[in-house]
Design a protein around this motif. Structure first.
Motif, short mmCIF file in Angstrom:
data_model
loop_
_atom_site.label_atom_id
_atom_site.label_comp_id
_atom_site.label_asym_id
_atom_site.label_seq_id
_atom_site.Cartn_x
_atom_site.Cartn_y
_atom_site.Cartn_z
N TYR A 93 36.41 66.40 30.94
CA TYR A 93 35.28 65.83 30.19
C TYR A 93 34.62 64.72 31.03
O TYR A 93 34.01 63.81 30.47
CB TYR A 93 35.78 65.26 28.85
CG TYR A 93 36.41 66.31 27.96
CD1 TYR A 93 35.67 67.00 27.00
CD2 TYR A 93 37.76 66.63 28.09
CE1 TYR A 93 36.24 67.96 26.19
CE2 TYR A 93 38.36 67.60 27.28
CZ TYR A 93 37.59 68.26 26.33
OH TYR A 93 38.17 69.21 25.54
N ASN A 94 34.81 64.80 32.36
CA ASN A 94 34.28 63.77 33.27
C ASN A 94 34.71 62.37 32.87
O ASN A 94 33.94 61.42 32.97
CB ASN A 94 32.75 63.85 33.35
CG ASN A 94 32.31 65.03 34.17
OD1 ASN A 94 32.93 65.32 35.21
ND2 ASN A 94 31.31 65.75 33.71
N ASP A 96 35.05 61.11 30.08
CA ASP A 96 34.26 60.60 28.96
C ASP A 96 35.05 60.75 27.67
O ASP A 96 35.19 61.86 27.14
CB ASP A 96 32.94 61.38 28.89
CG ASP A 96 31.99 60.84 27.83
OD1 ASP A 96 32.47 60.28 26.81
OD2 ASP A 96 30.77 60.99 28.01
N ASP A 97 35.58 59.62 27.17
CA ASP A 97 36.43 59.65 25.98
C ASP A 97 35.67 60.14 24.75
O ASP A 97 36.23 60.82 23.89
CB ASP A 97 37.03 58.26 25.75
CG ASP A 97 38.05 58.27 24.62
OD1 ASP A 97 38.92 59.16 24.64
OD2 ASP A 97 37.97 57.41 23.74
N ASP A 98 34.38 59.79 24.64
CA ASP A 98 33.60 60.23 23.47
C ASP A 98 33.53 61.76 23.41
O ASP A 98 33.69 62.35 22.35
CB ASP A 98 32.18 59.65 23.52
CG ASP A 98 32.18 58.13 23.30
OD1 ASP A 98 33.06 57.66 22.55
OD2 ASP A 98 31.32 57.44 23.87
N LYS A 99 33.29 62.36 24.55
CA LYS A 99 33.19 63.83 24.59
C LYS A 99 34.54 64.48 24.26
O LYS A 99 34.61 65.48 23.55
CB LYS A 99 32.72 64.29 25.98
CG LYS A 99 31.26 63.97 26.25
CD LYS A 99 30.66 64.98 27.23
CE LYS A 99 29.16 64.80 27.36
NZ LYS A 99 28.81 63.57 28.14
N SER A 100 35.61 63.89 24.78
CA SER A 100 36.96 64.41 24.50
C SER A 100 37.29 64.29 23.01
O SER A 100 37.80 65.24 22.40
CB SER A 100 37.97 63.62 25.36
OG SER A 100 39.28 63.96 25.03
N GLU A 102 35.15 64.10 20.45
CA GLU A 102 34.29 65.03 19.69
C GLU A 102 34.83 66.45 19.73
O GLU A 102 34.65 67.23 18.81
CB GLU A 102 32.88 65.04 20.29
CG GLU A 102 31.97 63.99 19.69
CD GLU A 102 30.57 64.03 20.30
OE1 GLU A 102 30.12 62.96 20.70
OE2 GLU A 102 29.98 65.13 20.38
N ASP A 103 35.51 66.77 20.85
CA ASP A 103 36.07 68.10 21.04
C ASP A 103 37.49 68.20 20.45
O ASP A 103 38.16 69.21 20.64
CB ASP A 103 36.08 68.42 22.54
CG ASP A 103 36.15 69.90 22.83
OD1 ASP A 103 35.67 70.69 21.99
OD2 ASP A 103 36.71 70.28 23.87
N ASN A 105 40.16 66.76 21.32
CA ASN A 105 41.12 66.94 22.42
C ASN A 105 42.15 65.81 22.43
O ASN A 105 41.80 64.64 22.34
CB ASN A 105 40.35 66.97 23.75
CG ASN A 105 41.25 67.20 24.93
OD1 ASN A 105 42.07 68.13 24.93
ND2 ASN A 105 41.11 66.38 25.96
N GLN A 134 39.33 63.94 16.50
CA GLN A 134 38.21 64.27 15.60
C GLN A 134 38.69 64.36 14.14
O GLN A 134 37.96 64.04 13.21
CB GLN A 134 37.56 65.59 16.05
CG GLN A 134 36.30 65.95 15.30
CD GLN A 134 36.49 67.20 14.46
OE1 GLN A 134 37.30 68.06 14.78
NE2 GLN A 134 35.74 67.30 13.39
N PRO A 147 34.93 59.81 16.61
CA PRO A 147 33.64 60.37 17.01
C PRO A 147 32.73 60.61 15.80
O PRO A 147 33.21 60.65 14.67
CB PRO A 147 34.04 61.71 17.65
CG PRO A 147 35.30 62.11 16.96
CD PRO A 147 36.02 60.82 16.69
#
Ligand SMILES: [Zn+2]
Length: 194
Positions: A93-94, A96-100, A102-103, A105, A134, A147
């Motif tokens: 997720y590069n 990126d904790d926010d993206k992780s 939201e997914d 993860n 999430q 998220p």
């Protein structure tokens, strides 16, 4: 019965779905962590029961100091069929904790600051664990949730509450649970400082 069909049935009952299969080098690529921190990090391959009711194998980067506790709690969650969505090192997720989150993860090590601060997070040392973020979102004191797609349903077995077996078992081993905090409620977060 045809021997091939029998063989297929045997194989499919033991089927483990691989969610992540990185090397340590791949899993830590691009992190800003200094060498002395990286030297304390290990990559664990762990099995978990997921939302398709199958056993999956994912990976997590943790500090060597908490390796045994993390293995123990994953084994216990697997035995209890507590569902974990996925567990893929956050490099995917590069960082990126926010993206992780939201997914949905599950992850641990990430050399980063605490959200909205310039203070290093306990995740930076691999001493903090976020499980199903999430479905166990953070609630800030102003009512904001992270998220943004978070959902907290305390009737579900994967939702952490004070009497959840994961919360109790980790606290027994000296971990803190973010759900106990009063400034904010970080329901997916566990950490062990030393
Ligand atoms: Zn966390």
């Amino acid at each position: 019965m045809n021997i091939l069909i029998l063989l297929f049935m045997l194989l499919s009952t033991n089927e483990v779905i691989i969610d992540s299969k990185l090397t340590l080098k791949e899993a830590t690529k691009g992190t800003k962590a200094p060498k002395e921190v990286l030297d304390s990090i290990v990559l664990l391959d762990l099995e978990y029961y997921s939302f398709d009711n199958k056993v999956h194998k994912g990976q997590i980067l943790v500090n060597k100091a908490v390796e045994e506790d993390v293995k123990y709690i994953f084994n216990l969650m697997l035995k209890n069929k507590m569902q974990i969505n996925k567990m893929i090192p956050i490099v995917k997720y590069n960082w990126d904790d926010d993206k992780s989150m939201e997914d949905n993860n599950t992850s641990a090590f990430n050399y980063r600051f605490v959200a909205n601060t310039t203070r290093l997070s306990n995740h930076a040392l691999g001493r903090a664990l976020d499980i199903n973020p999430q479905l166990n979102p953070v609630f800030y004191s102003d009512g904001k949730m992270s998220p943004p797609n978070g959902k907290r349903d305390t009737t579900k077995a994967y939702t952490f509450t004070a009497d959840h077996f994961v919360v109790k078992e980790l606290k027994k081993r000296g971990w803190r649970w973010g759900g106990d905090w009063t400034s904010l409620k970080d329901y997916h977060h566990f950490d062990k400082l030393d």
